[in-house]
Design an enzyme around this catalytic site. Structure first.
Site, mmCIF file in Angstrom:
data_model
loop_
_atom_site.group_PDB
_atom_site.id
_atom_site.type_symbol
_atom_site.label_atom_id
_atom_site.label_comp_id
_atom_site.label_asym_id
_atom_site.label_seq_id
_atom_site.Cartn_x
_atom_site.Cartn_y
_atom_site.Cartn_z
ATOM 1 N N LYS A 176 3.118 -3.514 4.562
ATOM 2 C CA LYS A 176 1.965 -4.390 4.783
ATOM 3 C C LYS A 176 0.666 -3.770 4.255
ATOM 4 O O LYS A 176 -0.152 -4.463 3.659
ATOM 5 C CB LYS A 176 1.797 -4.680 6.285
ATOM 6 C CG LYS A 176 2.893 -5.525 6.885
ATOM 7 C CD LYS A 176 2.596 -5.909 8.331
ATOM 8 C CE LYS A 176 2.443 -4.716 9.236
ATOM 9 N NZ LYS A 176 3.674 -3.964 9.492
ATOM 10 N N THR A 178 0.330 -1.683 1.857
ATOM 11 C CA THR A 178 0.366 -1.708 0.398
ATOM 12 C C THR A 178 0.013 -3.097 -0.115
ATOM 13 O O THR A 178 -0.741 -3.239 -1.084
ATOM 14 C CB THR A 178 1.769 -1.263 -0.075
ATOM 15 O OG1 THR A 178 2.080 -0.043 0.579
ATOM 16 C CG2 THR A 178 1.804 -1.060 -1.560
ATOM 17 N N ARG A 200 -6.313 0.108 9.420
ATOM 18 C CA ARG A 200 -6.319 1.011 10.570
ATOM 19 C C ARG A 200 -6.416 2.462 10.113
ATOM 20 O O ARG A 200 -5.879 2.828 9.072
ATOM 21 C CB ARG A 200 -5.024 0.829 11.366
ATOM 22 C CG ARG A 200 -4.962 -0.480 12.114
ATOM 23 C CD ARG A 200 -3.576 -0.707 12.684
ATOM 24 N NE ARG A 200 -2.614 -0.929 11.601
ATOM 25 C CZ ARG A 200 -1.311 -0.930 11.769
ATOM 26 N NH1 ARG A 200 -0.798 -0.691 12.959
ATOM 27 N NH2 ARG A 200 -0.503 -1.159 10.759
ATOM 28 N N LYS A 211 7.443 11.871 6.686
ATOM 29 C CA LYS A 211 6.686 11.441 5.516
ATOM 30 C C LYS A 211 6.353 9.951 5.580
ATOM 31 O O LYS A 211 7.098 9.167 6.135
ATOM 32 C CB LYS A 211 7.509 11.702 4.256
ATOM 33 C CG LYS A 211 7.334 13.099 3.723
ATOM 34 C CD LYS A 211 8.244 13.319 2.520
ATOM 35 C CE LYS A 211 8.224 14.772 2.125
ATOM 36 N NZ LYS A 211 7.185 15.077 1.160
ATOM 37 N N ALA A 405 0.341 0.297 18.220
ATOM 38 C CA ALA A 405 0.918 -1.045 18.299
ATOM 39 C C ALA A 405 1.941 -1.141 19.417
ATOM 40 O O ALA A 405 2.284 -2.234 19.857
ATOM 41 C CB ALA A 405 1.537 -1.429 16.954
ATOM 42 N N PHE A 436 3.250 -3.678 12.983
ATOM 43 C CA PHE A 436 4.581 -4.166 13.347
ATOM 44 C C PHE A 436 4.864 -5.540 12.719
ATOM 45 O O PHE A 436 4.234 -5.927 11.746
ATOM 46 C CB PHE A 436 4.744 -4.222 14.867
ATOM 47 C CG PHE A 436 4.924 -2.874 15.519
ATOM 48 C CD1 PHE A 436 4.989 -1.695 14.769
ATOM 49 C CD2 PHE A 436 5.050 -2.759 16.887
ATOM 50 C CE1 PHE A 436 5.163 -0.460 15.380
ATOM 51 C CE2 PHE A 436 5.223 -1.517 17.507
ATOM 52 C CZ PHE A 436 5.281 -0.373 16.750
ATOM 53 N N PHE A 511 6.874 -11.217 -1.334
ATOM 54 C CA PHE A 511 8.081 -10.420 -1.383
ATOM 55 C C PHE A 511 7.882 -9.211 -2.264
ATOM 56 O O PHE A 511 7.549 -9.333 -3.435
ATOM 57 C CB PHE A 511 9.235 -11.285 -1.879
ATOM 58 C CG PHE A 511 9.456 -12.425 -0.950
ATOM 59 C CD1 PHE A 511 10.271 -12.271 0.163
ATOM 60 C CD2 PHE A 511 8.784 -13.629 -1.125
ATOM 61 C CE1 PHE A 511 10.427 -13.307 1.048
ATOM 62 C CE2 PHE A 511 8.947 -14.665 -0.238
ATOM 63 C CZ PHE A 511 9.768 -14.513 0.858
ATOM 64 N N TRP A 542 2.712 -2.311 -6.255
ATOM 65 C CA TRP A 542 3.166 -0.948 -6.025
ATOM 66 C C TRP A 542 3.362 -0.221 -7.363
ATOM 67 O O TRP A 542 2.971 0.923 -7.514
ATOM 68 C CB TRP A 542 4.473 -0.947 -5.218
ATOM 69 C CG TRP A 542 4.935 0.434 -4.870
ATOM 70 C CD1 TRP A 542 4.494 1.221 -3.860
ATOM 71 C CD2 TRP A 542 5.914 1.204 -5.565
ATOM 72 N NE1 TRP A 542 5.137 2.434 -3.873
ATOM 73 C CE2 TRP A 542 6.010 2.448 -4.904
ATOM 74 C CE3 TRP A 542 6.740 0.968 -6.679
ATOM 75 C CZ2 TRP A 542 6.899 3.463 -5.320
ATOM 76 C CZ3 TRP A 542 7.614 1.971 -7.095
ATOM 77 C CH2 TRP A 542 7.674 3.208 -6.417
#
Lengths: 689, 689
Positions: A176, A178, A200, A211, A405, A436, A511, A542
């Site tokens: 999310k 990204t 956040r 990681k 969360a 989440f 997606f 990405w």
């Protein structure tokens, strides 16, 4: 005043004065021009012009007020005034975006972050219309933004407000952050639309355990990512300090009340009615019942050995030992307060309202009762200011607050969103994310965060990976991807539809494509649209940055412009049980809820204490729509068990526990701190993600 | 190249090149001029001039290298070069001091601090010769200074180095920080001599317990004092994070080694010789003996309930609970490392060397063994940079590191002193202070800090109040001042003489005047000089600022210019016991020392482990020269009992415990957090000191 009059016709502001303002024919002044009356004292340098908020250097001595000098002085004043007026308004961004040159295969997040040189943060601040005295710089690439901006731009219309949420995830997360970063990079760097990402601040503890940074990833990141992930500007450290001061105040108070006479406590009166208000407020016995203390100490370290501890075992504590625990710092109620507050006044009130225990009569004991509200506010006075950073493509980002969360609402701060909405302007976009899956993060975003802020979202982006869709469609686990079928996808898409329609938001499904084939993506997009999504597009930020999410950015722009039909899921005036049931049935698809006796008695107590009308913040696993992490897809007909109910009165919500929630992560057998190092030559961080 | 040649005669630097440098008659170039050879590529814009560290914009296109363009380009290059050369050198300060308008009676520290508007920190930085890329600004009035400055100014001679120490104090403290700040205000704002104060960063915890800041007081303060006392730039928060990551790593490692197979630990080989270095370093069993763990968790909160705790009681920790404790953050060995390190490389090595426990064979286990050195260094990478602030009169101050004087050496950082000594220039002064009385703080300054830094102090200012002299001369306690006698003072003065002569430093005695009469002051000054002080002067900076300490500043200047006869008290190669005895006899006046069996066995162990040649950091009460706080004046013939001996191997000292030392303060019955508040309108802190 002949020189001045010449120039009155063109001015936005006219200063009348010196020595006889009535001598100026007002008909000479254009309609719509602001007229200020101004005395001889002003022109001779005795007065400033505080009412306009501007200062300028006098050109003339007090004893030499010639007409020419007066005119020059007025001219100076007017140009100051014009500048000031201009500054009060929203200004168009003139953003210089940073170019990306994506490599293939995509290097590590840290390598990508380091390969890009961020703009100096004061340059970025100026580009997006912040005034010099509205920012406080922290190093080269971070700045805090002062809340005074909200007052300056109060008449400015808000931009569009977009939430990025996710479908029920796999344990690896679905990206999310990204998507959030990729989307603003696309909007601003490729479509030339003002946009802001509001993220956040991640907890520092887990950074050294497993990681996975929170700054986005690949070519959609906040930079410098090591600054983002470590310390930042110290907000979480401030929360730790405030939280633990309150904890120490509780135990010390109990000890002193138990071991000292009233005289030592500062009371030498026997008639309770003779006590002054200060004596009552500061010295009276609180009679805290130690068994009811709900306020825990916190650390921003993954330290599993602090999950359950016994404190007060030194001889100096005279046997007043008790069982306690440390939580991870972001689980502190103070973090939730920071995320939900909308001003310094409001934060102080919320901090004072926080309930930490009950007294021996069952009445709530608050931070204010302990006399610590002011000190907590002082410790948090800088943390309340949102932190400005930038994406890999040089577009602005706020990083502010990161409530857990698990037991809180998992959304970044209201203040960052509000400031960003002013800064982007009416045509701009603010994109924020909810922790989440949509059943938790989005539901809380709508019913807790939007309720607190009064803001209304214009669109929701729902992130789904084929990986997660497959797992929830019947795959045995995230590490093995089964061949998929139409049926599998359809089930998931329907579940999206169910939960999203509740909110009547325009929704865009997205997606991520890292491991997915084109055929799968096309199929998913088609099914998602058939299931009610406004649009469904694949995106590639990405691997190539904002350019890879232009299609998403266009879809979001179109969705946001269609108008929102947002409404809350429940009325806060309903009884606590009704609110919990509504969420369980409408969002999770449960048949009903089942309260433990403990939960029922807590609900009764909170209702009796007057906290019954707060919104609900469910503490439930994010790995299933139900309470059982292994129930994938769309479970039906289950009964949601509520084992306990707690309250964050300062933050302003009741949180029912569905099973046990860990509030202190541990370090794995091979923590990633092994790989983290500093190159002492270049001062660069190595091995961080 | 005719245009260029014209100009060669006057240049400091000559760039030869384009196209045939040999054509320039070298006789035209003045002797002493730097000659750089420079290719055609450079002149046509293909090359930068990285060797000079300067960059400039090319004036000419690659395909148009006319003589004129080349000459202009060279000229540009030379002026850049000149600027660069100038920047490499120490520049004279052009300091704009802030004016004081002292009120009488003297208002509260916070009121005085707030009444003065500090200079923007970037202005101050520029005034004292810092380059723009050598500072990192934190808000309006704080900045971090990068260590690269030490390389740039490495050929610059150091200024004079002055220590402010105190006589054995009363429990209220005698105002060393105030003297330190008052002295630099006098030197720079009133005598126009460059000077820098280097102070410790105070622990935040006690700020909310007992009133009394560490920023000086009255009209000799560091401003803004609330920034100084709270958070600062987060250095102590970084120490807390690093300290607790190491603590969590220890317990988690023991748990995993005890509950997992070698396979889970990442080892699948049975022959130990077949293990790769990585496997040995990262995965091998450390076999830590839990009963030997000396590494404690820390918090920057006065939390007495954490003095002794039991950790690991949650079911997830499978019964591996043990007793542990939290210390105040400044008691962390990492703080002592920060204070004693002189570079990033050295800090990393020290962090790795820190011993946290022994293994089951009695061998030391270090942070490096746990694989956490790199992560600790990353967490501390910004904390290593000293923090620049200013005094009430606008003169520069470094605030950096504040190791606990109880169990560590109680002195601010070596790095701040080193940087300040370069910045003030050869004629300037750096004034720093040592915690507690001279028997503790000054002794450790000389034998630990100066040994680590290689710096030699030029003068010592010994702070004494008549109040403290009276108490140590026979008064029953600090709250009651007895009439004094010549005899009383003489005794004290002699004790000063005894301990100071050991170090053969020029010493200036100073007497604070807040509660003293002129006759008393004159008497004390006379006796101090008779006892061997270089000079003894009263000072009044608390009530009127630097102007009140001009006499002190002159005395310090004269003392420092007389040359130093500094030597260490002991040779580190002596056995540990001998070093302890030397300090006890020469500094405290003890007849001998007495080791507990525990102390003796620890000394044997440390010696056997190869740590015998470290300096000694005594952990002794500061309220008496002896180990008994109620023994005032100059106790004689006592035997100093050493109850235990511990080691800070990373910091680099052995610390013998003389009695028990509290490492976690508590909150008093009426903590001062009651009075602390934030005005939400003005955002100003109220009630802080």
């Amino acid at each position: 005043l002949s020189l001045t009059i010449q120039w009155l016709h063109e001015a936005d502001i006219v200063v009348l004065g010196s020595p006889k303002p009535e001598e100026i024919p007002l008909s000479w002044i254009q309609p719509g021009t602001t007229v200020l009356n101004c005395s001889h004292d002003f022109l001779s340098g005795k007065l400033g012009c505080g009412s306009l908020g501007v200062h300028f250097n006098g050109l003339i001595a007090e004893d030499d007020v010639s007409l020419l000098a007066a005119a020059l002085r007025i001219q100076n004043m007017v140009s100051s005034g014009r500048r000031w007026l201009r500054e009060q308004q929203h200004t168009r961004w003139r953003l210089h975006c940073l170019k990306l040159q994506p490599l293939s295969p995509v290097p590590s997040d840290l390598e990508i972050s380091r390969a890009q040189t961020p703009k100096a943060v004061e340059v970025l601040a100026k580009e997006i219309g912040l005034l010099a005295d509205e920012i406080e710089i922290y190093g080269k690439s971070k700045a805090k933004v002062r809340l005074s901006l909200l007052e300056r731009l109060k008449d400015q219309a808000d931009g569009k407000y977009v939430l990025v949420a996710g479908i029920t995830p796999t344990p690896l997360g679905e990206g999310k952050s990204t998507v959030t970063v990729g989307l603003v990079q696309a909007l601003t760097a490729h479509l030339n639309i003002n946009s802001f990402a509001c993220l956040r601040q991640p907890s520092q503890g887990p950074t050294f355990g497993v990681k996975g940074g929170a700054a986005g990833g690949g070519y959609a990141q906040v930079i410098p990512m090591e600054e983002f992930n470590l310390h930042l500007t110290g907000d979480i450290h401030a929360i730790t300090a405030a939280n633990n001061l309150l904890a120490a105040a509780i135990d010390t108070r109990i000890l002193h009340e138990n071991t000292q006479t009233d005289k030592k406590l500062g009371i030498n009166k026997t008639d309770p009615n003779a006590l002054t208000e200060e004596e009552i407020g500061k010295f009276a016995r609180l009679n805290i019942d130690p068994s009811t203390i709900t306020w825990q100490r916190v650390l921003d370290t993954n330290d599993r050995f602090l999950r359950k501890i016994t404190i007060g075992q030194a001889p100096t504590e005279k046997g007043y030992s008790r069982q306690a625990q440390f939580d991870i710092a972001v689980a502190s109620e103070i973090m939730a307060v920071l995320a939900l507050t909308d001003s310094l006044v409001d934060m102080k009130e919320r901090l004072g309202r926080m309930v930490v225990a009950s007294d021996k009569n069952g009445q709530p004991v608050t931070a204010e009762d302990l006399g610590v509200t002011g000190a907590l506010t002082v410790l948090m006075k800088d943390a309340i200011k949102p932190n400005l950073m930038q994406t890999l493509e040089g577009t602005p980002v706020f990083v502010h607050a990161g409530p857990f969360a698990n037991i809180a609402h998992g959304n970044s701060s209201v203040l960052a969103d509000k400031i960003a909405l002013k800064l982007v302007g009416e045509e701009g976009f603010v994109v924020t994310e909810a922790g989440f899956g949509a059943d938790i993060g989005m539901e809380k975003f709508f019913n807790i965060k939007c309720r607190a802020s009064g803001l209304v979202p214009n669109a929701v982006v729902l992130v789904a990976t084929v990986r997660a869709l497959k797992m929830h469609g019947g795959g045995p686990g995230v590490s093995l991807l089964l061949p998929s079928s139409k049926h599998t996808f359809l089930k998931i898409s329907l579940s999206l539809k169910t939960s999203l329609n509740e909110y009547r938001c325009k929704t865009t499904n997205v997606f991520i494509t890292r491991t997915d084939t084109r055929a799968e993506i096309d199929l998913v997009c088609e099914l998602a649209k058939r299931a009610g999504a406004f649009d469904a597009v694949p995106c590639y930020h990405w691997s190539i940055g904002g350019k890879g999410s232009v299609e998403l950015a266009r879809a979001v722009r179109d969705a946001a412009n269609k108008g929102s039909r947002f409404r809350f899921l429940y009325d806060v005036q309903l009884p606590i049980v009704e609110k919990i049931r509504t969420i369980a049935q409408a969002v999770y698809g449960a048949r009903d809820i089942e309260l433990s006796p403990e939960a029922q008695s807590k609900i009764d107590r909170y209702t009796q204490q007057g906290f019954g009308n707060l919104p609900i913040c469910m503490a439930k696993t994010h790995l299933s729509l139900s309470h059982q992490p292994d129930k994938k897809g769309v479970p039906r007909d289950f009964i949601l068990p509520i084992s306990d109910v707690r309250a964050s009165i300062g933050a302003g919500f009741i949180y029912p526990l569905v099973g046990t929630m860990s509030t202190m992560p541990g370090l794995p057998t091979r923590p990633c701190f092994y790989d983290i190092d500093l190159d002492t030559e270049t001062e660069q961080v190595k091995g961080l993600f």
